[in-house]
Write a protein that holds these residues in place. Structure first.
Motif, PDB file in Angstrom:
ATOM      1  N   ARG A 124       0.829  -1.202   0.000  1.00 47.10           N
ATOM      2  CA  ARG A 124       0.000   0.000   0.000  1.00 47.10           C
ATOM      3  C   ARG A 124       0.873   1.265   0.000  1.00 47.10           C
ATOM      4  NH1 ARG A 124      -5.204  -0.798   2.178  1.00 47.10           N
ATOM      5  NH2 ARG A 124      -5.447   1.455   1.995  1.00 47.10           N
ATOM      6  N   THR A 125       1.923   1.281   0.818  1.00 50.59           N
ATOM      7  CA  THR A 125       2.812   2.441   0.860  1.00 50.59           C
ATOM      8  C   THR A 125       3.608   2.586  -0.439  1.00 50.59           C
ATOM      9  OG1 THR A 125       4.447   1.062   2.011  1.00 50.59           O
ATOM     10  CG2 THR A 125       3.012   2.451   3.366  1.00 50.59           C
ATOM     11  N   GLU A 126       3.977   1.455  -1.053  1.00 54.49           N
ATOM     12  CA  GLU A 126       4.704   1.516  -2.324  1.00 54.49           C
ATOM     13  C   GLU A 126       3.830   2.133  -3.409  1.00 54.49           C
ATOM     14  OE1 GLU A 126       7.604   1.085  -3.665  1.00 54.49           O
ATOM     15  OE2 GLU A 126       8.657   0.536  -1.827  1.00 54.49           O
ATOM     16  N   ASP A 127       2.577   1.763  -3.421  1.00 55.23           N
ATOM     17  CA  ASP A 127       1.659   2.337  -4.405  1.00 55.23           C
ATOM     18  C   ASP A 127       1.522   3.850  -4.212  1.00 55.23           C
ATOM     19  OD1 ASP A 127       1.280  -0.161  -5.439  1.00 55.23           O
ATOM     20  OD2 ASP A 127      -0.595  -0.535  -4.343  1.00 55.23           O
ATOM     21  N   PHE A 128       1.452   4.280  -2.959  1.00 53.90           N
ATOM     22  CA  PHE A 128       1.321   5.709  -2.713  1.00 53.90           C
ATOM     23  C   PHE A 128       2.591   6.454  -3.152  1.00 53.90           C
ATOM     24  CE2 PHE A 128       1.536   9.581  -0.209  1.00 53.90           C
ATOM     25  CZ  PHE A 128       0.243  10.071  -0.305  1.00 53.90           C
ATOM     26  N   LEU A 129       3.750   5.878  -2.876  1.00 53.98           N
ATOM     27  CA  LEU A 129       5.006   6.504  -3.313  1.00 53.98           C
ATOM     28  C   LEU A 129       5.039   6.679  -4.823  1.00 53.98           C
ATOM     29  CD1 LEU A 129       7.727   4.795  -1.074  1.00 53.98           C
ATOM     30  CD2 LEU A 129       7.220   7.236  -1.162  1.00 53.98           C
ATOM     31  N   THR A 130       4.707   5.648  -5.526  1.00 54.31           N
ATOM     32  CA  THR A 130       4.822   5.667  -6.984  1.00 54.31           C
ATOM     33  C   THR A 130       3.759   6.554  -7.629  1.00 54.31           C
ATOM     34  OG1 THR A 130       5.693   3.412  -6.907  1.00 54.31           O
ATOM     35  CG2 THR A 130       4.915   4.219  -9.042  1.00 54.31           C
ATOM     36  N   GLN A 131       2.536   6.464  -7.150  1.00 56.61           N
ATOM     37  CA  GLN A 131       1.423   7.116  -7.819  1.00 56.61           C
ATOM     38  C   GLN A 131       1.145   8.541  -7.324  1.00 56.61           C
ATOM     39  OE1 GLN A 131      -1.962   4.509  -7.421  1.00 56.61           O
ATOM     40  NE2 GLN A 131      -0.825   2.705  -8.146  1.00 56.61           N
ATOM     41  N   VAL A 132       1.618   8.866  -6.134  1.00 59.46           N
ATOM     42  CA  VAL A 132       1.286  10.177  -5.564  1.00 59.46           C
ATOM     43  C   VAL A 132       2.535  10.957  -5.173  1.00 59.46           C
ATOM     44  CG1 VAL A 132       0.011  11.403  -3.768  1.00 59.46           C
ATOM     45  CG2 VAL A 132      -0.906   9.277  -4.733  1.00 59.46           C
ATOM     46  N   ALA A 133       3.283  10.435  -4.218  1.00 61.07           N
ATOM     47  CA  ALA A 133       4.359  11.222  -3.593  1.00 61.07           C
ATOM     48  C   ALA A 133       5.457  11.606  -4.575  1.00 61.07           C
ATOM     49  CB  ALA A 133       4.944  10.452  -2.413  1.00 61.07           C
ATOM     50  N   LEU A 134       5.873  10.671  -5.401  1.00 54.91           N
ATOM     51  CA  LEU A 134       7.015  10.908  -6.274  1.00 54.91           C
ATOM     52  C   LEU A 134       6.632  11.397  -7.662  1.00 54.91           C
ATOM     53  CD1 LEU A 134       9.282   7.868  -5.315  1.00 54.91           C
ATOM     54  CD2 LEU A 134       9.171  10.161  -4.307  1.00 54.91           C
ATOM     55  N   THR A 135       5.471  11.952  -7.786  1.00 58.19           N
ATOM     56  CA  THR A 135       5.054  12.488  -9.083  1.00 58.19           C
ATOM     57  C   THR A 135       5.323  13.986  -9.207  1.00 58.19           C
ATOM     58  OG1 THR A 135       2.814  12.839  -8.237  1.00 58.19           O
ATOM     59  CG2 THR A 135       3.265  10.737  -9.337  1.00 58.19           C
ATOM     60  N   SER A 136       5.755  14.624  -8.132  1.00 60.90           N
ATOM     61  CA  SER A 136       6.029  16.062  -8.166  1.00 60.90           C
ATOM     62  C   SER A 136       7.337  16.336  -7.441  1.00 60.90           C
ATOM     63  CB  SER A 136       4.889  16.853  -7.513  1.00 60.90           C
ATOM     64  OG  SER A 136       4.782  16.536  -6.135  1.00 60.90           O
ATOM     65  N   LEU A 137       7.922  17.499  -7.737  1.00 62.24           N
ATOM     66  CA  LEU A 137       9.169  17.885  -7.079  1.00 62.24           C
ATOM     67  C   LEU A 137       8.959  18.111  -5.591  1.00 62.24           C
ATOM     68  CD1 LEU A 137      12.131  18.808  -7.125  1.00 62.24           C
ATOM     69  CD2 LEU A 137      11.326  21.087  -7.759  1.00 62.24           C
ATOM     70  N   SER A 138       7.903  18.808  -5.244  1.00 64.33           N
ATOM     71  CA  SER A 138       7.652  19.087  -3.835  1.00 64.33           C
ATOM     72  C   SER A 138       7.423  17.808  -3.042  1.00 64.33           C
ATOM     73  CB  SER A 138       6.443  20.010  -3.695  1.00 64.33           C
ATOM     74  OG  SER A 138       6.677  21.249  -4.359  1.00 64.33           O
ATOM     75  N   GLY A 139       6.646  16.888  -3.612  1.00 66.68           N
ATOM     76  CA  GLY A 139       6.383  15.626  -2.921  1.00 66.68           C
ATOM     77  C   GLY A 139       7.653  14.812  -2.728  1.00 66.68           C
ATOM     78  N   ALA A 140       8.486  14.739  -3.761  1.00 67.79           N
ATOM     79  CA  ALA A 140       9.724  13.973  -3.647  1.00 67.79           C
ATOM     80  C   ALA A 140      10.645  14.572  -2.582  1.00 67.79           C
ATOM     81  CB  ALA A 140      10.435  13.934  -4.988  1.00 67.79           C
ATOM     82  N   LEU A 141      10.688  15.915  -2.503  1.00 64.18           N
ATOM     83  CA  LEU A 141      11.560  16.551  -1.515  1.00 64.18           C
ATOM     84  C   LEU A 141      11.035  16.348  -0.096  1.00 64.18           C
ATOM     85  CD1 LEU A 141      12.383  19.901  -3.350  1.00 64.18           C
ATOM     86  CD2 LEU A 141      13.844  17.895  -3.098  1.00 64.18           C
ATOM     87  N   VAL A 142       9.713  16.366   0.082  1.00 68.88           N
ATOM     88  CA  VAL A 142       9.152  16.134   1.415  1.00 68.88           C
ATOM     89  C   VAL A 142       9.445  14.711   1.864  1.00 68.88           C
ATOM     90  CG1 VAL A 142       7.016  15.979   2.748  1.00 68.88           C
ATOM     91  CG2 VAL A 142       7.377  17.902   1.190  1.00 68.88           C
ATOM     92  N   VAL A 143       9.284  13.751   0.971  1.00 71.50           N
ATOM     93  CA  VAL A 143       9.597  12.360   1.311  1.00 71.50           C
ATOM     94  C   VAL A 143      11.077  12.211   1.640  1.00 71.50           C
ATOM     95  CG1 VAL A 143       9.640   9.993   0.446  1.00 71.50           C
ATOM     96  CG2 VAL A 143       7.681  11.453  -0.057  1.00 71.50           C
ATOM     97  N   LEU A 144      11.919  12.860   0.840  1.00 69.81           N
ATOM     98  CA  LEU A 144      13.358  12.779   1.087  1.00 69.81           C
ATOM     99  C   LEU A 144      13.712  13.406   2.424  1.00 69.81           C
ATOM    100  CD1 LEU A 144      16.095  11.951  -0.068  1.00 69.81           C
ATOM    101  CD2 LEU A 144      16.228  14.165  -1.193  1.00 69.81           C
ATOM    102  N   LYS A 145      13.076  14.506   2.768  1.00 64.30           N
ATOM    103  CA  LYS A 145      13.308  15.141   4.065  1.00 64.30           C
ATOM    104  C   LYS A 145      12.940  14.203   5.206  1.00 64.30           C
ATOM    105  CE  LYS A 145      13.901  18.405   7.155  1.00 64.30           C
ATOM    106  NZ  LYS A 145      15.253  18.880   7.534  1.00 64.30           N
ATOM    107  N   SER A 146      11.829  13.472   5.078  1.00 65.34           N
ATOM    108  CA  SER A 146      11.395  12.557   6.134  1.00 65.34           C
ATOM    109  C   SER A 146      12.333  11.364   6.288  1.00 65.34           C
ATOM    110  CB  SER A 146       9.978  12.061   5.845  1.00 65.34           C
ATOM    111  OG  SER A 146       9.945  11.273   4.662  1.00 65.34           O
ATOM    112  N   CYS A 147      13.160  11.121   5.275  1.00 64.36           N
ATOM    113  CA  CYS A 147      14.083   9.988   5.348  1.00 64.36           C
ATOM    114  C   CYS A 147      15.320  10.284   6.188  1.00 64.36           C
ATOM    115  CB  CYS A 147      14.525   9.578   3.947  1.00 64.36           C
ATOM    116  SG  CYS A 147      13.227   8.828   2.943  1.00 64.36           S
ATOM    117  N   GLU A 148      15.512  11.532   6.593  1.00 62.84           N
ATOM    118  CA  GLU A 148      16.703  11.890   7.360  1.00 62.84           C
ATOM    119  C   GLU A 148      16.769  11.118   8.672  1.00 62.84           C
ATOM    120  OE1 GLU A 148      16.624  16.088   7.855  1.00 62.84           O
ATOM    121  OE2 GLU A 148      16.939  16.529   5.726  1.00 62.84           O
TER     122      GLU A 148
END
Length: 574
Positions: A124-148
């Motif tokens: 379920r989380t993989e689907d959200f990453l691929t279809q929602v979070a990583l489709t925009s620059l802002s979303g990818a940066l927010v996810v990357l920030k949370s990975c710290e």
């Protein structure tokens, strides 16, 4: 993983919410899950149905009845476990760009994959990453920030690398084809990242062929945001100067600055010089590594023709403007620029002496003279430092020395206790013959200047009047006048030397005569000894053909006169 005290209220709310939907099942709980300081009363059969990790803990336990499970190492802490537990119970919750990475890591930690249950939390989380979070620059940066706070598991699950690649690709697109206003909005988005992730994005952008100006724009924005007080606030207002040099804040800022300098593109013209000067001032203040300061000095030297007086002053003063920094950085920057000009001149097959009047050199010379005038008012500026910067600029680079004369005058006025020799040292950096008419008039009436400088200025005006020239002078005329002055001085010195030698000779002859007179009076004799001059006069007298006759030649017979050519004789007086 211990939970900070500031999250106590959040934990209590989470446990309260969890208790509400757990006890609503009307089935007594049989296990307590400990996550840091939070305890969750849950049902084993609901957890083991989707979490293989919890299933193995219960099966492999030596206790007959497992009543407590410790999951303090779960990524994301109690908050993420709460959502994972809700997923096990079938309770709806929201997946966002802020928690999807933590949920993905928690699902991997709890082994909630499709291998043990279809459509599990991991998928379920993989689907959200691929279809929602990583489709925009802002979303990818927010996810990357949370990975710290999710390393190294987020790196192992390839979440970090995916975010870096997508963010760098979309940043390159935005740099070339902006989709919103202002065009550099994407650089602001990058400022939320830690320096390690920011560095990876910049490197990825360079790999994708991003221009140096594109990377420079992102680096400038990131630096001004992360080192706001040190870089953007030139006056020093708001800078926390009370922080000791070895504090954690200063150490973090020092490491951050050194990492940023390493990221600078090879193109030295990609950054404005005022930004580089601010970076160097920050490096000096934070006592950064010498390699960091040397790199910034080289970059400033390469584009020094674009520097302003304010840029050099940024390097020279502390943040409060009360005292001077070490001026060695300014001296090395100017020296590096002169060496570059010399190398270019030699490479072009010309003479460096003919290249010093280039436009860039003249601009730098004017800026340096104005800069000297600004720092000359400080009492802790020594003559050696003042002259050390002034002599870096070749004399030929200045058409007139008016700006340098102004700086010298300001220095003499700010240091009234200098003696004559020290004032001559200060004035030695300028050429009085290259002053304009107005400056010469001012110099001739300036009581702070040494007498020699005033005389040079007056002598130049006299030569101009004698030669019929006008008041204004250009550089060739000043050179010719200087040569004439040097020739006149040389003649004066030669005349003085000859006059000295003549006086010595007169004194020597006088001593000889006195000695001779003394010897004669000491030994009287009846017969006077012939002198050298008397013997010579006797010999010459014998050669007189009119010794025994009249000086009138009218009575001489032509026949008695021998008109043959006499034999040439060589007479010498030894």
């Amino acid at each position: 993983m211990a939970v900070p005290i500031k999250n106590t209220n959040r934990l209590s709310l989470a446990m309260e919410r969890t208790g509400q939907w757990v006890f609503s099942q009307e089935i007594p709980t049989d296990v307590v899950v400990e996550v840091g300081e939070a305890n969750f009363n849950l049902h084993k059969f609901m957890l083991v149905a989707k979490s293989n990790y919890i299933r193995k803990l219960i099966l492999e336990s030596k206790e007959t009845e497992v009543t407590r499970i410790n999951l303090s190492e779960i990524p994301g802490g109690p908050e993420m476990f709460e959502k994972a537990a809700k997923f096990c119970y079938g309770v709806n919750f929201e997946i966002t760009v802020h928690n999807v990475a933590a949920l993905r890591c928690a699902a991997d930690y709890l082994q909630m994959t499709d291998k043990y249950c279809d459509n599990n939390l991991a998928s379920r989380t993989e689907d959200f990453l691929t279809q929602v979070a990583l489709t925009s620059l802002s979303g990818a940066l927010v996810v990357l920030k949370s990975c710290e706070n999710l390393l190294p598991l987020a790196e192992h699950l390839n979440i970090v690398q995916r975010c870096v690649e997508i963010a760098s690709a979309k940043a390159c697109v935005e740099a070339n084809f902006p989709s919103r206003s202002p065009p550099n909005w994407w650089t602001e988005e990058l400022t939320i990242l830690d320096i390690a992730f920011f560095e990876r994005i910049i490197i990825s952008m360079k790999t994708r062929g991003a221009k140096a100006l594109t990377a420079a724009s992102a680096i400038i924005t990131y630096t001004e945001r992360s080192l706001r007080d040190l870089v953007r606030d030139h006056s020093g207002n708001g800078t926390r100067l009370v922080e000791p040099e070895d504090s954690d804040i200063r150490m973090h800022q020092r490491q951050l600055l050194e990492s940023i300098v390493k990221l600078l593109p090879a193109d030295k013209a990609a950054f404005p010089i005022n930004f580089l000067c601010c970076l160097l001032r920050t490096a000096i203040f934070l006592r950064a590594a010498n390699s960091c300061k040397n790199e910034l000095e080289k970059r400033i030297s390469a584009i020094l023709e674009h520097v302003t007086v304010d840029d050099l002053l940024v390097l020279s003063f502390t943040y409060d403007g009360e005292r001077l920094f070490d001026l060695e950085s300014v001296r090395r920057i100017i020296s590096g620029f002169m060496e570059k000009e010399k190398t270019v001149a030699v490479f072009n097959g010309g003479d460096f002496g003919q290249q010093i009047c280039s436009t860039a050199m003249q601009r730098v010379a004017k800026t340096v003279d104005a800069y000297l005038g600004e720092i000359a008012t400080f009492g802790d500026l020594t003559i050696a430092k003042f002259n050390g910067i002034a002599i870096l600029v070749p004399k030929g680079a200045r058409k007139v020395d008016d700006d340098l004369y102004r700086a010298v005058d300001i220095y003499l006025k700010a240091h009234p206790n200098l003696d004559e020799i020290e004032r001559e040292k200060v004035c030695s950096v300028m050429d009085a013959l290259k002053l304009s008419y107005e400056a010469r008039v001012h110099a001739s009436q300036n009581k702070r200047l040494p007498v020699q400088i005033v005389l040079h200025a007056l002598y130049f005006d006299q030569l101009k009047i004698r030669s019929g020239g006008d008041d204004t002078s250009n550089f060739p005329e000043a050179m010719a006048t200087r040569n004439q002055l040097q020739a006149d001085v040389s003649l004066v010195k030669e005349n003085e030397a000859l006059r000295t030698e003549l006086l010595k000779m007169k004194m020597y002859i006088s001593d000889i005569q006195k000695t001779s007179q003394g010897t004669t009076s000491a030994k009287p004799s009846l017969s006077r000894k012939p002198t050298f001059f008397s013997s010579v006069s006797k010999k010459l007298g014998k050669l007189n053909p009119f010794k025994h006759g009249s000086k009138d030649t009218s009575m001489i017979d032509d026949a008695t006169v021998d008109i043959t050519k006499p034999r040439r004789r060589r007479f010498s007086i030894s």
